[in-house]
Design a protein around this motif. Structure first.
Motif, PDB file in Angstrom:
ATOM      1  N   ASN A  31       2.519  -6.907 -74.394  1.00  0.00           N
ATOM      2  CA  ASN A  31       1.832  -7.790 -73.439  1.00  0.00           C
ATOM      3  C   ASN A  31       0.449  -7.255 -73.089  1.00  0.00           C
ATOM      4  O   ASN A  31      -0.192  -7.746 -72.178  1.00  0.00           O
ATOM      5  CB  ASN A  31       2.675  -7.935 -72.176  1.00  0.00           C
ATOM      6  N   ASN A  32       0.000  -6.242 -73.807  1.00  0.00           N
ATOM      7  CA  ASN A  32      -1.213  -5.561 -73.366  1.00  0.00           C
ATOM      8  C   ASN A  32      -2.480  -6.399 -73.442  1.00  0.00           C
ATOM      9  O   ASN A  32      -3.398  -6.212 -72.666  1.00  0.00           O
ATOM     10  CB  ASN A  32      -1.408  -4.268 -74.156  1.00  0.00           C
ATOM     11  N   LEU A  33      -2.526  -7.336 -74.363  1.00  0.00           N
ATOM     12  CA  LEU A  33      -3.711  -8.173 -74.480  1.00  0.00           C
ATOM     13  C   LEU A  33      -3.870  -9.040 -73.226  1.00  0.00           C
ATOM     14  O   LEU A  33      -4.978  -9.430 -72.870  1.00  0.00           O
ATOM     15  CB  LEU A  33      -3.607  -9.045 -75.731  1.00  0.00           C
ATOM     16  N   ASN A  34      -2.749  -9.303 -72.560  1.00  0.00           N
ATOM     17  CA  ASN A  34      -2.813 -10.124 -71.349  1.00  0.00           C
ATOM     18  C   ASN A  34      -3.537  -9.428 -70.201  1.00  0.00           C
ATOM     19  O   ASN A  34      -3.919 -10.077 -69.242  1.00  0.00           O
ATOM     20  CB  ASN A  34      -1.407 -10.507 -70.896  1.00  0.00           C
ATOM     21  N   TYR A  35      -3.706  -8.116 -70.304  1.00  0.00           N
ATOM     22  CA  TYR A  35      -4.456  -7.421 -69.267  1.00  0.00           C
ATOM     23  C   TYR A  35      -5.953  -7.597 -69.457  1.00  0.00           C
ATOM     24  O   TYR A  35      -6.727  -7.293 -68.582  1.00  0.00           O
ATOM     25  CB  TYR A  35      -4.099  -5.930 -69.236  1.00  0.00           C
ATOM     26  N   VAL A  36      -6.371  -8.047 -70.630  1.00  0.00           N
ATOM     27  CA  VAL A  36      -7.802  -8.190 -70.899  1.00  0.00           C
ATOM     28  C   VAL A  36      -8.225  -9.632 -71.157  1.00  0.00           C
ATOM     29  O   VAL A  36      -9.266  -9.859 -71.737  1.00  0.00           O
ATOM     30  CB  VAL A  36      -8.257  -7.327 -72.104  1.00  0.00           C
ATOM     31  N   SER A  86      -7.512 -11.059 -65.316  1.00  0.00           N
ATOM     32  CA  SER A  86      -6.878  -9.819 -65.750  1.00  0.00           C
ATOM     33  C   SER A  86      -5.747  -9.427 -64.807  1.00  0.00           C
ATOM     34  O   SER A  86      -5.640  -9.931 -63.698  1.00  0.00           O
ATOM     35  CB  SER A  86      -7.913  -8.697 -65.805  1.00  0.00           C
ATOM     36  N   GLY A  87      -4.919  -8.492 -65.271  1.00  0.00           N
ATOM     37  CA  GLY A  87      -3.845  -8.003 -64.420  1.00  0.00           C
ATOM     38  C   GLY A  87      -2.475  -8.500 -64.833  1.00  0.00           C
ATOM     39  O   GLY A  87      -1.465  -8.135 -64.236  1.00  0.00           O
ATOM     40  N   ALA A  88      -2.403  -9.344 -65.848  1.00  0.00           N
ATOM     41  CA  ALA A  88      -1.143  -9.868 -66.394  1.00  0.00           C
ATOM     42  C   ALA A  88      -0.138 -10.277 -65.316  1.00  0.00           C
ATOM     43  O   ALA A  88      -0.453 -11.144 -64.498  1.00  0.00           O
ATOM     44  CB  ALA A  88      -0.558  -8.890 -67.401  1.00  0.00           C
ATOM     45  N   GLU A  89       1.020  -9.645 -65.317  1.00  0.00           N
ATOM     46  CA  GLU A  89       2.105 -10.059 -64.404  1.00  0.00           C
ATOM     47  C   GLU A  89       1.602 -10.249 -62.979  1.00  0.00           C
ATOM     48  O   GLU A  89       2.007 -11.185 -62.288  1.00  0.00           O
ATOM     49  CB  GLU A  89       3.230  -9.013 -64.369  1.00  0.00           C
ATOM     50  N   TYR A  90       0.738  -9.345 -62.558  1.00  0.00           N
ATOM     51  CA  TYR A  90       0.239  -9.419 -61.189  1.00  0.00           C
ATOM     52  C   TYR A  90      -0.369 -10.802 -60.921  1.00  0.00           C
ATOM     53  O   TYR A  90      -0.064 -11.451 -59.922  1.00  0.00           O
ATOM     54  CB  TYR A  90      -0.800  -8.327 -60.956  1.00  0.00           C
ATOM     55  N   ALA A  91      -1.215 -11.257 -61.850  1.00  0.00           N
ATOM     56  CA  ALA A  91      -1.888 -12.551 -61.682  1.00  0.00           C
ATOM     57  C   ALA A  91      -0.888 -13.705 -61.748  1.00  0.00           C
ATOM     58  O   ALA A  91      -0.986 -14.665 -60.974  1.00  0.00           O
ATOM     59  CB  ALA A  91      -2.953 -12.702 -62.758  1.00  0.00           C
ATOM     60  N   TYR A  92       0.093 -13.609 -62.640  1.00  0.00           N
ATOM     61  CA  TYR A  92       1.045 -14.712 -62.792  1.00  0.00           C
ATOM     62  C   TYR A  92       1.977 -14.829 -61.588  1.00  0.00           C
ATOM     63  O   TYR A  92       2.303 -15.923 -61.139  1.00  0.00           O
ATOM     64  CB  TYR A  92       1.864 -14.570 -64.082  1.00  0.00           C
ATOM     65  N   PHE A  93       2.380 -13.665 -61.056  1.00  0.00           N
ATOM     66  CA  PHE A  93       3.261 -13.692 -59.884  1.00  0.00           C
ATOM     67  C   PHE A  93       2.518 -14.290 -58.696  1.00  0.00           C
ATOM     68  O   PHE A  93       3.077 -15.032 -57.905  1.00  0.00           O
ATOM     69  CB  PHE A  93       3.750 -12.284 -59.523  1.00  0.00           C
TER      70      PHE A  93
END
Ligand code: ARG
Length: 505
Positions: free
Chosen positions: A256-261, A113-120
């Motif tokens: 992009n909200n689904l990427n947070y879950v 979880s965390g979208a951009e945070y995780a990818y960065f």
């Protein structure tokens, strides 16, 4: 156990689900308090309960918020013509779809979880991920919240004044009031927050349906005069078009909200891309129809000057039922704001897992398991933005920052194709798409600055980079300020919160 309690928070985020997931997740959180040994495991495996339907609902329910009821006026003003506005509305939908498809690759590759945070974190390491969490916590999430609450205020007040401008101070007060209620709901319990989310998402769809059916009716009656000569008066300036995009993209934000879950999607490699491919075109179609509906009852000129297009529409179409319009819009924006604050709590969690935020922000309430310090902190900033900002200025400010990060995620995707070529990629997006989205984000970031270089954009950039001033001593060198610990303890007692690690002992 923070993971557990926030797992509950996560679990309930599928708007479409009948049973608020907070119960399960929350119970799991409590469970873990008694079985400290199980933490690592449970933290990693949140319940997978978001299927295709709730995945689509999660996307659609987040995207449709205030924008479509507020932005059409601003967009028309910036483009000059209804034809050009329509082109931009559709282009925004396409861009969101392309962006989301790229996020589908990122999300199926890195399922935390965390979208951009995780990818960065994966692609560039800790400092850029920190800067993202820094800017999101202090600017992005609060400004989203402020914009939605201001729209809420505008519609709530508009319901009582007939087609004239509502007094600004009243709108702001109502916006703040909504914010306090939402903060209370989210601090009170995860369950309550998710139930509010589910109920309000349904109401949002009713609002959309009312406008579309009303428009169809007027169209059949032959009200097409405003749809003739669509490209008359188009303004072709580069910067105007970029800021018009900002206005439109706000209405689509949340793609992009689904990427947070991702941690809770059932069979994410199949359901994440599918939800995106269904959800985003659906929203695009809704927006197209709503825009046409508006124009069946008002001229472009009236649309530009209307303070709240949906209310003007309701007044002219719904007769004695006109009150339905402001009511459904307030309900819809309230739901959006609730969901946005909810997601903000998740972000606090993802970043604090890595020690990237102030300790106190990662604490949870000792009995309710809600991340109240983080939520209160977000709301304070959002409150200040409500007081000192306007919807339009906040949208520009928000979009500028957001697109820097969306563009950054495209770079992360492209970089990881080279640095992690053999990583499993259940869904692989055609590489041209992230390149295209990247080019457009650069244009979206630079266009408005070139066109009208206001100092705010510079502030925003400095602000984001300024995060490094905190990163180096406090995160990298783990420096501790003695008096800060006192403040933390004081706040802990005041708010009845504790770090989850101590709650286990
Ligand atoms: N698109 C929504 C609206 O029109 C705003 C969504 C805010 N973004 C988010 N990720 N919660 O109001």
């Amino acid at each position: 156990s923070l993971c557990g309690s926030l797992g509950g928070l996560d679990g309930g985020f599928g708007d479409g689900e009948g049973t608020p997931g907070g119960t399960e997740g929350g119970a799991a959180g409590q469970d873990k308090l008694e079985r400290p040994g199980a933490i690592e495991d449970d933290a990693i495996h949140l319940k997978r309960r978001v299927g295709l339907i709730s995945g689509v609902a999660l996307i659609v329910g987040t995207m449709i918020g205030s924008g479509i009821f507020v932005s059409p006026s601003g967009l028309l003003e910036r483009t000059g013509s209804i034809g050009m506005s329509f082109v931009i509305w559709m282009a925004c939908g396409l861009l969101s779809l392309l962006g989301a498809l790229s996020y589908a690759e990122l999300g199926t590759m890195n399922t935390s979880s965390g979208a951009e945070y995780a990818y960065f974190m994966d692609a560039f390491g800790a400092p850029p991920a920190f800067l993202f969490s820094w800017a999101s916590t202090l600017v992005l999430k609060p400004s989203q919240m402020a914009i939605i609450c201001l729209s809420f205020g505008k519609y709530a007040v508009e319901a009582f004044v007939f087609e004239c401008e509502p007094p600004e101070i009243v709108v702001k007060m109502v916006a703040l009031l909504a914010m306090v209620v939402i903060l209370y709901v989210n601090c009170y319990s995860v369950n309550l927050a998710t139930s509010v989310q589910n109920v309000f998402t349904a109401a949002k769809l009713v609002a959309v349906l009312i406008v579309v059916l009303g428009g169809a009716y007027k169209m059949i009656e032959g009200n097409t005069q405003h749809l003739m000569q669509p490209f008359k008066n188009t303004k072709y300036s580069i910067g105007n078009i970029a800021t018009a995009f900002y206005t439109g993209l706000w209405a689509y934000d949340g793609w992009n909200n689904l990427n947070y879950v991702t941690e809770e999607i059932k069979n994410p490699s199949r359901n994440l891309p599918r939800s995106i491919v269904i959800g985003i075109p659906l929203v695009t179609i809704c927006y197209a129809l709503i825009n046409i509906s508006y124009l069946t009852v008002m001229s472009p000129m009236e649309m530009m000057t209307s303070e709240a297009v949906a209310v003007t529409f309701g007044n002219r179409v719904l007769g004695v039922m006109a009150w339905l319009m402001p009511l459904s819009v307030t309900v819809s924006t309230f739901g959006s704001a609730n969901g946005t604050l909810f997601a903000a709590g998740r972000l606090c969690f993802a970043a604090s897992r890595e020690g990237h935020l102030l300790d106190i922000l990662s604490y949870v309430h000792i009995r309710r398991y809600t991340p109240s310090p983080g939520l209160i902190f977000h709301s304070l900033i959002a409150g200040a933005m409500v007081m000192y900002g306007t919807i339009d200025s906040l949208i520009d400010f928000f979009s500028f920052t957001a697109w820097m990060f969306y563009g950054g995620a495209m770079v992360a995707l492209i970089v990881m194709r080279h640095t992690k070529p053999n990583y499993p990629r259940p869904y692989k997006v055609p590489i041209i798409i992230p390149y295209l989205v990247l080019v457009i984000s650069v244009y979206l970031i630079i266009g408005p600055i070139v066109d009208k270089p206001t100092i705010q954009y510079l502030y925003a950039t400095f602000f984001i980079l300024g995060g490094m001033v905190f990163y180096i001593p406090f995160v990298h060198y783990k420096l501790r300020i003695p008096f800060m610990d006192g403040v933390t303890v004081f706040l802990q007692m005041l708010l009845e919160v504790a770090p989850t690690s101590t709650m286990l002992e």
